[in-house]
Design a protein around this motif. Structure first.
Motif, mmCIF file in Angstrom:
data_model
loop_
_atom_site.group_PDB
_atom_site.id
_atom_site.type_symbol
_atom_site.label_atom_id
_atom_site.label_comp_id
_atom_site.label_asym_id
_atom_site.label_seq_id
_atom_site.Cartn_x
_atom_site.Cartn_y
_atom_site.Cartn_z
ATOM 1 N N ILE A 353 -2.801 -18.063 7.311
ATOM 2 C CA ILE A 353 -1.767 -18.117 8.469
ATOM 3 C C ILE A 353 -1.962 -19.429 9.195
ATOM 4 O O ILE A 353 -1.261 -19.996 9.573
ATOM 5 C CB ILE A 353 -1.839 -16.971 9.441
ATOM 6 C CG1 ILE A 353 -1.150 -15.591 8.380
ATOM 7 C CG2 ILE A 353 -0.949 -16.951 10.521
ATOM 8 C CD1 ILE A 353 -1.561 -14.131 8.902
ATOM 9 N N LEU A 354 -3.482 -19.342 9.588
ATOM 10 C CA LEU A 354 -3.729 -20.584 10.605
ATOM 11 C C LEU A 354 -3.663 -21.897 9.955
ATOM 12 O O LEU A 354 -3.340 -22.949 10.606
ATOM 13 C CB LEU A 354 -5.166 -20.315 11.255
ATOM 14 C CG LEU A 354 -5.186 -18.859 12.078
ATOM 15 C CD1 LEU A 354 -6.661 -18.981 12.566
ATOM 16 C CD2 LEU A 354 -4.194 -19.203 13.313
ATOM 17 N N VAL A 355 -4.014 -22.081 8.585
ATOM 18 C CA VAL A 355 -3.975 -23.242 7.870
ATOM 19 C C VAL A 355 -2.388 -23.651 7.901
ATOM 20 O O VAL A 355 -1.964 -24.864 8.047
ATOM 21 C CB VAL A 355 -4.333 -23.101 6.233
ATOM 22 C CG1 VAL A 355 -4.092 -24.140 5.504
ATOM 23 C CG2 VAL A 355 -5.883 -23.179 6.511
ATOM 24 N N GLY A 356 -1.521 -22.667 7.705
ATOM 25 C CA GLY A 356 -0.110 -22.977 7.673
ATOM 26 C C GLY A 356 0.239 -23.535 8.939
ATOM 27 O O GLY A 356 1.222 -24.541 9.136
ATOM 28 N N GLY A 357 -0.211 -23.112 10.112
ATOM 29 C CA GLY A 357 -0.011 -23.712 11.506
ATOM 30 C C GLY A 357 -0.505 -25.137 11.682
ATOM 31 O O GLY A 357 0.136 -25.911 12.032
ATOM 32 N N LEU A 358 -1.636 -25.263 11.009
ATOM 33 C CA LEU A 358 -2.237 -26.591 11.293
ATOM 34 C C LEU A 358 -1.498 -27.481 10.325
ATOM 35 O O LEU A 358 -1.080 -28.734 10.881
ATOM 36 C CB LEU A 358 -3.549 -26.660 10.525
ATOM 37 C CG LEU A 358 -4.833 -25.843 11.495
ATOM 38 C CD1 LEU A 358 -6.082 -25.935 10.613
ATOM 39 C CD2 LEU A 358 -4.995 -26.568 12.737
ATOM 40 N N MET A 359 -0.889 -27.310 9.381
ATOM 41 C CA MET A 359 0.078 -28.151 8.675
ATOM 42 C C MET A 359 1.385 -28.314 8.998
ATOM 43 O O MET A 359 2.246 -29.136 8.809
ATOM 44 C CB MET A 359 0.322 -27.505 7.178
ATOM 45 C CG MET A 359 -1.085 -27.484 6.464
ATOM 46 S SD MET A 359 -0.711 -26.889 4.685
ATOM 47 C CE MET A 359 0.093 -28.254 3.818
ATOM 48 N N MET A 360 1.597 -27.772 10.374
ATOM 49 C CA MET A 360 2.898 -28.291 11.054
ATOM 50 C C MET A 360 2.896 -29.081 11.950
ATOM 51 O O MET A 360 3.713 -29.729 12.373
ATOM 52 C CB MET A 360 3.306 -26.980 11.938
ATOM 53 C CG MET A 360 3.567 -25.650 11.359
ATOM 54 S SD MET A 360 4.770 -25.616 9.911
ATOM 55 C CE MET A 360 6.280 -25.574 11.175
ATOM 56 N N THR A 361 1.468 -29.623 12.228
ATOM 57 C CA THR A 361 1.425 -30.879 13.119
ATOM 58 C C THR A 361 2.250 -32.059 12.851
ATOM 59 O O THR A 361 2.790 -32.749 13.667
ATOM 60 C CB THR A 361 -0.089 -31.159 13.289
ATOM 61 O OG1 THR A 361 -0.368 -31.608 12.142
ATOM 62 C CG2 THR A 361 -0.811 -30.050 13.885
ATOM 63 N N GLY A 362 2.416 -32.537 11.601
ATOM 64 C CA GLY A 362 3.247 -33.708 11.084
ATOM 65 C C GLY A 362 4.651 -33.643 11.328
ATOM 66 O O GLY A 362 5.190 -34.722 11.286
ATOM 67 N N LEU A 363 5.236 -32.453 11.673
ATOM 68 C CA LEU A 363 6.410 -32.354 12.111
ATOM 69 C C LEU A 363 6.964 -33.314 13.098
ATOM 70 O O LEU A 363 8.147 -33.751 13.309
ATOM 71 C CB LEU A 363 7.038 -31.072 12.112
ATOM 72 C CG LEU A 363 6.882 -30.094 10.763
ATOM 73 C CD1 LEU A 363 7.410 -28.687 11.276
ATOM 74 C CD2 LEU A 363 7.783 -30.646 9.464
ATOM 75 N N GLY A 364 5.996 -33.538 14.231
ATOM 76 C CA GLY A 364 6.146 -34.373 15.272
ATOM 77 C C GLY A 364 6.530 -35.861 14.962
ATOM 78 O O GLY A 364 7.133 -36.522 15.741
ATOM 79 N N THR A 365 6.126 -36.301 13.765
ATOM 80 C CA THR A 365 6.360 -37.605 13.364
ATOM 81 C C THR A 365 7.644 -37.747 12.799
ATOM 82 O O THR A 365 8.302 -39.296 12.457
ATOM 83 C CB THR A 365 5.345 -38.131 12.582
ATOM 84 O OG1 THR A 365 5.449 -37.329 11.170
ATOM 85 C CG2 THR A 365 3.810 -37.895 12.879
ATOM 86 N N ILE A 366 8.401 -36.820 12.515
ATOM 87 C CA ILE A 366 9.969 -36.966 11.972
ATOM 88 C C ILE A 366 10.819 -37.633 12.920
ATOM 89 O O ILE A 366 10.651 -37.112 14.097
ATOM 90 C CB ILE A 366 10.353 -35.672 11.424
ATOM 91 C CG1 ILE A 366 9.468 -35.225 10.240
ATOM 92 C CG2 ILE A 366 11.790 -35.768 10.933
ATOM 93 C CD1 ILE A 366 9.706 -33.674 9.776
ATOM 94 N N GLU A 367 11.671 -38.502 12.678
ATOM 95 C CA GLU A 367 12.722 -38.729 13.898
ATOM 96 C C GLU A 367 13.701 -38.051 13.740
ATOM 97 O O GLU A 367 14.901 -38.227 13.229
ATOM 98 C CB GLU A 367 12.861 -40.438 13.157
ATOM 99 C CG GLU A 367 11.833 -41.335 13.027
ATOM 100 C CD GLU A 367 12.214 -42.736 12.525
ATOM 101 O OE1 GLU A 367 12.494 -43.704 13.294
ATOM 102 O OE2 GLU A 367 12.515 -42.862 11.223
#
Length: 435
Positions: A353-367
């Motif tokens: 669950i928490l690794v899944g959350g950590l993998m969401m951080t890159g979504l902020g780089t999407i235009e």
């Protein structure tokens, strides 16, 4: 010797050390250990001896992970793929009536084709064709996928006839233990404890033992059992009517599941180059294809990179040492399979669950302000967990991206591989709907 190994694995450049890499390898193994028992349980329904498949599962996971770490220097662990083992059992053997040796022959041939595609550079071109704008979306989608699996395994989310899914009984002992593990790992991460995942999993399992929620039912097991499936593959039978169809599915699904996992995990680990390419990609693909070939000869379905590798990355793993440690533990599991089976899913679920959350951080780089990027990215992120398939989510995202580029006048000749790939995805959708 120690210094030479550190240079080979680029410890200084990647800001890591032996302790961190070893803990990361343990963390990845613990979250993947379920495959030692789940894979044999599925494949045994084809008539394959369960003890033999257990040995084959451990052996090919050990071989693939160690080869990946030593040759490609990436923290990617390999094992027989979930989904592909179900297709092997329920569609190929049970529905189509094909004997399991012939099915293993089809897996072997798909692995050989993978090797050919790798040596000719075609697999590398397919990865390069995926727009870098979608890399973060693939990572985010897989993050949601991993978290969803964790929530389901923990009993926090359960099926519902009315709403598809709903909140489970959080007072159930194992669900409560999973919530405890979630809180424990979260606290350790806030305190910046590097071994937070491993400590959380083991701490939750220990509390489960105290609360009598962990059972151990050792079964007789011997490494020699592998002889019942090893080298029993039937290649000529796999080439008969229906064989090419089976090989195509093994090839296609594994190809794009692997690409999605590869992009997500390497991005999370910060291992993608500034020009959006993945270094040593040919070595990664060679390790994956070789593991599939070895796995088919040992007696198991297609071997692929595991999304659970992200737990080791979250624990600090950055080099191939993480994968090698995971592989060594899979090899030891050949002799300790009953002991590994004591790790309950409620203990590993919080880590997922928490690794899944950590993998969401890159979504902020999407235009997100650009529709031709935002729409394919959204489709990728949402369809990976909702279709329960990395390959399907990648298909939706890449096909929609190619369609928008083509229909709005953004297409260029240099992107020919992108449109070829999108066409293959469309054919895949048509094939799957027909099947």
């Amino acid at each position: 010797m120690r210094t030479r190994l550190e240079r080979h694995f680029r410890f200084a450049a990647l800001h890591t050390n032996w302790r961190t890499e070893t803990l990361a390898g343990f963390t990845t193994f613990i979250t993947m250990a379920y495959i030692i028992f789940v894979n044999p349980a599925i494949l045994s329904q084809t008539g394959m001896p369960i003890a033999s498949v257990t040995a084959a599962t451990c052996l090919c996971a050990a071989f693939g992970s160690i080869l990946m770490g030593a040759l490609a220097n990436y923290p990617l662990a390999l094992a027989p793929g979930m989904g592909l083992n179900a297709y092997f059992t329920y569609t190929v053997v049970q529905k189509m009536g094909i004997p399991w040796p012939a099915a293993l022959g089809a897996v072997f041939l798909s692995g050989i084709i993978f090797l050919i595609l790798t040596f000719t550079g075609i697999r590398q071109q397919l990865v390069a064709a995926i727009p870098h704008q979608l890399h973060a979306a693939v990572g985010g989608g897989i993050g949601l996928f991993i978290a969803f699996i964790g929530f389901r395994n923990a009993g926090i989310i359960v099926p519902s006839a009315a709403t598809i899914v709903t909140l489970g009984n959080v007072r159930a002992p194992q669900t409560a233990l999973a919530l405890f593990g979630l809180l424990l790992i979260a606290i350790l991460q806030v305190l910046k404890v590097r071994a937070s995942m491993l400590i959380g999993v083991l701490g939750t399992m220990l509390l489960g033992i105290v609360c009598h929620q962990v059972t151990w039912n050792p079964a007789p097991f011997h490494i020699g059992a592998i002889s019942s499936t090893a080298f029993h593959l039937d290649i000529p039978a796999a080439l008969h009517i229906g064989g090419f169809e089976i090989i195509f599915v093994f090839l296609f699904v594994d190809l794009f599941d692997n690409i999605g996992t590869l992009v997500a995990v390497t991005q999370r680990a910060g291992l993608i180059s500034p020009d959006h390419t993945i270094p040593r990609l040919n070595r990664i693909f060679f390790a994956d294809a070789a593991a599939t070939v070895v796995g088919s000869m040992a007696g198991t379905s297609t071997v692929t990179s595991y999304v659970e590798s992200a737990t080791g990355v979250a624990a600090g793993g950055r080099t191939g040492v993480t994968a090698i440690v995971t592989g060594i533990l899979f090899f030891l599991a050949l002799f300790l399979a009953p002991l590994v089976g004591t790790i309950p899913v409620f203990a590993t679920s919080p880590a997922l669950i928490l690794v899944g959350g950590l993998m969401m951080t890159g979504l902020g780089t999407i235009e997100w302000e650009k529709p031709h990027i935002a729409i394919p990215a959204f489709l990728t992120v949402s369809t990976i967990p909702l279709t329960w398939s990395i390959a399907d989510g990648l298909s939706f995202g890449l096909t929609s991206y190619a369609a928008l580029q083509l229909l709005t006048g953004r297409a260029t000749r240099k992107d020919w591989m992108l449109y070829l790939l999108a066409s293959l995805f469309l054919l895949r959708f048509l094939y799957l709907s027909h099947a």
